[in-house]
Design an enzyme around this catalytic site. Structure first.
Site, PDB file in Angstrom:
ATOM      1  N   HIS A  53       7.981  -0.981  -3.738  1.00  0.00           N
ATOM      2  CA  HIS A  53       7.736  -1.310  -5.212  1.00  0.00           C
ATOM      3  C   HIS A  53       6.639  -2.114  -5.461  1.00  0.00           C
ATOM      4  O   HIS A  53       5.954  -2.221  -6.474  1.00  0.00           O
ATOM      5  CB  HIS A  53       8.925  -1.980  -5.434  1.00  0.00           C
ATOM      6  CG  HIS A  53      10.275  -1.333  -5.429  1.00  0.00           C
ATOM      7  ND1 HIS A  53      10.329  -0.052  -5.995  1.00  0.00           N
ATOM      8  CD2 HIS A  53      11.469  -1.538  -5.014  1.00  0.00           C
ATOM      9  CE1 HIS A  53      11.824   0.616  -5.825  1.00  0.00           C
ATOM     10  NE2 HIS A  53      12.401  -0.203  -5.185  1.00  0.00           N
ATOM     11  N   LEU A  72      -4.308   0.021 -26.195  1.00  0.00           N
ATOM     12  CA  LEU A  72      -3.262   0.728 -25.739  1.00  0.00           C
ATOM     13  C   LEU A  72      -1.937  -0.098 -26.156  1.00  0.00           C
ATOM     14  O   LEU A  72      -2.017  -1.350 -25.692  1.00  0.00           O
ATOM     15  CB  LEU A  72      -3.590   0.880 -24.114  1.00  0.00           C
ATOM     16  CG  LEU A  72      -2.234   1.201 -23.233  1.00  0.00           C
ATOM     17  CD1 LEU A  72      -2.134   2.953 -23.236  1.00  0.00           C
ATOM     18  CD2 LEU A  72      -2.620   1.087 -22.000  1.00  0.00           C
ATOM     19  N   ASP A 112       8.367   7.718  -9.294  1.00  0.00           N
ATOM     20  CA  ASP A 112       9.192   7.829  -8.245  1.00  0.00           C
ATOM     21  C   ASP A 112       8.355   7.969  -6.937  1.00  0.00           C
ATOM     22  O   ASP A 112       7.222   8.348  -6.833  1.00  0.00           O
ATOM     23  CB  ASP A 112       9.925   9.063  -8.482  1.00  0.00           C
ATOM     24  CG  ASP A 112      11.193   9.278  -7.805  1.00  0.00           C
ATOM     25  OD1 ASP A 112      11.678   8.383  -7.114  1.00  0.00           O
ATOM     26  OD2 ASP A 112      11.826  10.404  -7.656  1.00  0.00           O
ATOM     27  N   GLY A 113       9.363   7.392  -5.940  1.00  0.00           N
ATOM     28  CA  GLY A 113       8.742   7.742  -4.645  1.00  0.00           C
ATOM     29  C   GLY A 113       8.427   6.210  -3.932  1.00  0.00           C
ATOM     30  O   GLY A 113       7.790   6.349  -2.787  1.00  0.00           O
TER      31      GLY A 113
HETATM   32  C1  FPP Z   1      11.468   4.488  -8.057  1.00  0.00           C
HETATM   33  O1  FPP Z   1      11.227   4.892  -6.615  1.00  0.00           O
HETATM   34  C2  FPP Z   1      11.041   3.522  -8.568  1.00  0.00           C
HETATM   35  C3  FPP Z   1      11.723   2.546  -9.029  1.00  0.00           C
HETATM   36  C4  FPP Z   1      13.100   2.367  -9.125  1.00  0.00           C
HETATM   37  C5  FPP Z   1      11.089   1.063  -9.754  1.00  0.00           C
HETATM   38  C6  FPP Z   1       9.717   1.344 -10.485  1.00  0.00           C
HETATM   39  C7  FPP Z   1       8.967  -0.208 -10.102  1.00  0.00           C
HETATM   40  C8  FPP Z   1       7.662  -0.199  -9.893  1.00  0.00           C
HETATM   41  C9  FPP Z   1       6.805   0.847  -9.884  1.00  0.00           C
HETATM   42  C10 FPP Z   1       7.090  -1.646  -9.439  1.00  0.00           C
HETATM   43  C11 FPP Z   1       7.099  -2.590 -10.770  1.00  0.00           C
HETATM   44  C12 FPP Z   1       6.793  -2.247 -11.949  1.00  0.00           C
HETATM   45  C13 FPP Z   1       6.429  -3.055 -12.896  1.00  0.00           C
HETATM   46  C14 FPP Z   1       6.283  -2.483 -14.351  1.00  0.00           C
HETATM   47  C15 FPP Z   1       5.648  -4.345 -12.485  1.00  0.00           C
HETATM   48  P1  FPP Z   1      12.361   4.981  -5.794  1.00  0.00           P
HETATM   49  O2  FPP Z   1      12.797   3.469  -5.304  1.00  0.00           O
HETATM   50  O3  FPP Z   1      13.536   5.806  -6.382  1.00  0.00           O
HETATM   51  O4  FPP Z   1      11.661   5.860  -4.636  1.00  0.00           O
HETATM   52  P2  FPP Z   1      12.453   6.754  -3.505  1.00  0.00           P
HETATM   53  O5  FPP Z   1      13.233   7.653  -4.537  1.00  0.00           O
HETATM   54  O6  FPP Z   1      11.416   7.230  -2.616  1.00  0.00           O
HETATM   55  O7  FPP Z   1      13.610   6.085  -2.939  1.00  0.00           O
END
Ligand code: FPP
Length: 237
Positions: free
Chosen positions: A34, A128, A17-18
């Site tokens: 992302h 893994l 998250d974040g």
């Molecule tokens: C949450 O942050 C994160 C996500 C919804 C997506 C996670 C994706 C990745 C880490 C990148 C791609 C992953 C792979 C496996 C290649 P948020 O957008 O909710 O952050 P915020 O709360 O600060 O808005």
């Protein structure tokens, strides 16, 4: 279950998250957060291999994430496809087996094709097991499990009186996977967000204040160290 001290968690699950806040604080677009988050994915995979963690489940895209603006959803799908294309050889080199849980048929054809290909090509790897939760929701998974149990009962394969927690676990997406020992969430939020509700019953929780793109190998190792200092009692004394 008897009380035991485990030094290294066998299975780590992470709510990443974040990314959005990380991008905003730098005046960047959300997709750039992302993109930076994908680098942290790479770092934690390396950290898990180094620490000899056997399973890593990452919450990469929730059922609810489909409700984000179309541009962000498209960017996340593209990023997933690129990640699989670019990192597939590294996964193979590092002996990582890829799996996925969730409503995979919801994914667009590009990332789905790469996902299936990499899952197939890495199926015999042993260092893994990396499990990506995609279009995933734990309540939906439990409903899916109930449907599967009912179907077995209807077909006479299961006697309702023998249904127990072990048998039910075998009807979930995670049937072949041990439950997570450690659940990490980044960005300081203290929520479960419909992630692995059944499987985290006895997991230890670790909340990191780092935003996901800032969460690197040393932060993972710190979470593992913290875990190893805890005494897990599974409700016993
Ligand atoms: C949450 O942050 C994160 C996500 C919804 C997506 C996670 C994706 C990745 C880490 C990148 C791609 C992953 C792979 C496996 C290649 P948020 O957008 O909710 O952050 P915020 O709360 O600060 O808005």
């Amino acid at each position: 279950m008897s009380s035991q001290k485990t030094l290294t968690p066998k299975h780590i699950a992470i709510i990443m998250d974040g990314n959005g806040r990380w991008a905003k604080s730098r005046g960047l677009q959300r997709w750039e957060g992302h993109q930076a988050g994908a680098e942290s994915v790479k770092a934690v995979i390396e950290g898990c291999i180094e620490a000899k963690v056997e399973y890593l489940t990452l919450y990469a895209f929730s059922k609810e994430n489909w409700n984000r603006p179309k541009t962000e959803v498209n960017a996340l799908m593209k990023l997933l496809e690129q990640f699989l294309k670019k990192k597939s050889s590294e996964l193979k080199k590092n002996n990582v087996r890829l799996q996925a849980i969730g409503n995979l048929q919801d994914l667009s054809s590009g990332p789905l094709k790469e996902l299936k290909k990499t899952i197939h090509e890495t199926r015999n790897n042993t260092a893994l097991t990396l499990i990506l939760a995609l279009s995933y929701g734990a309540r939906e998974e439990i409903i899916h499990g109930i449907r599967s149990v009912l179907s077995d009962i209807k077909e006479g394969k299961l006697d309702p009186s023998s249904l127990d927690t072990k048998i039910f676990s075998e009807h979930l997406y995670t049937a072949q996977t041990p439950d997570p020992d450690l659940l990490i969430r980044t960005s300081g939020e203290k929520r479960i967000s419909n992630f692995l509700l059944w499987q985290i019953s006895y997991a230890e929780l670790f909340i990191s204040d780092k935003l996901w793109p800032d969460f690197k190998k040393e932060n993972l190792l710190e979470a593992i160290q913290d875990f190893s200092n805890r005494e897990r009692r599974y409700g016993e004394v």
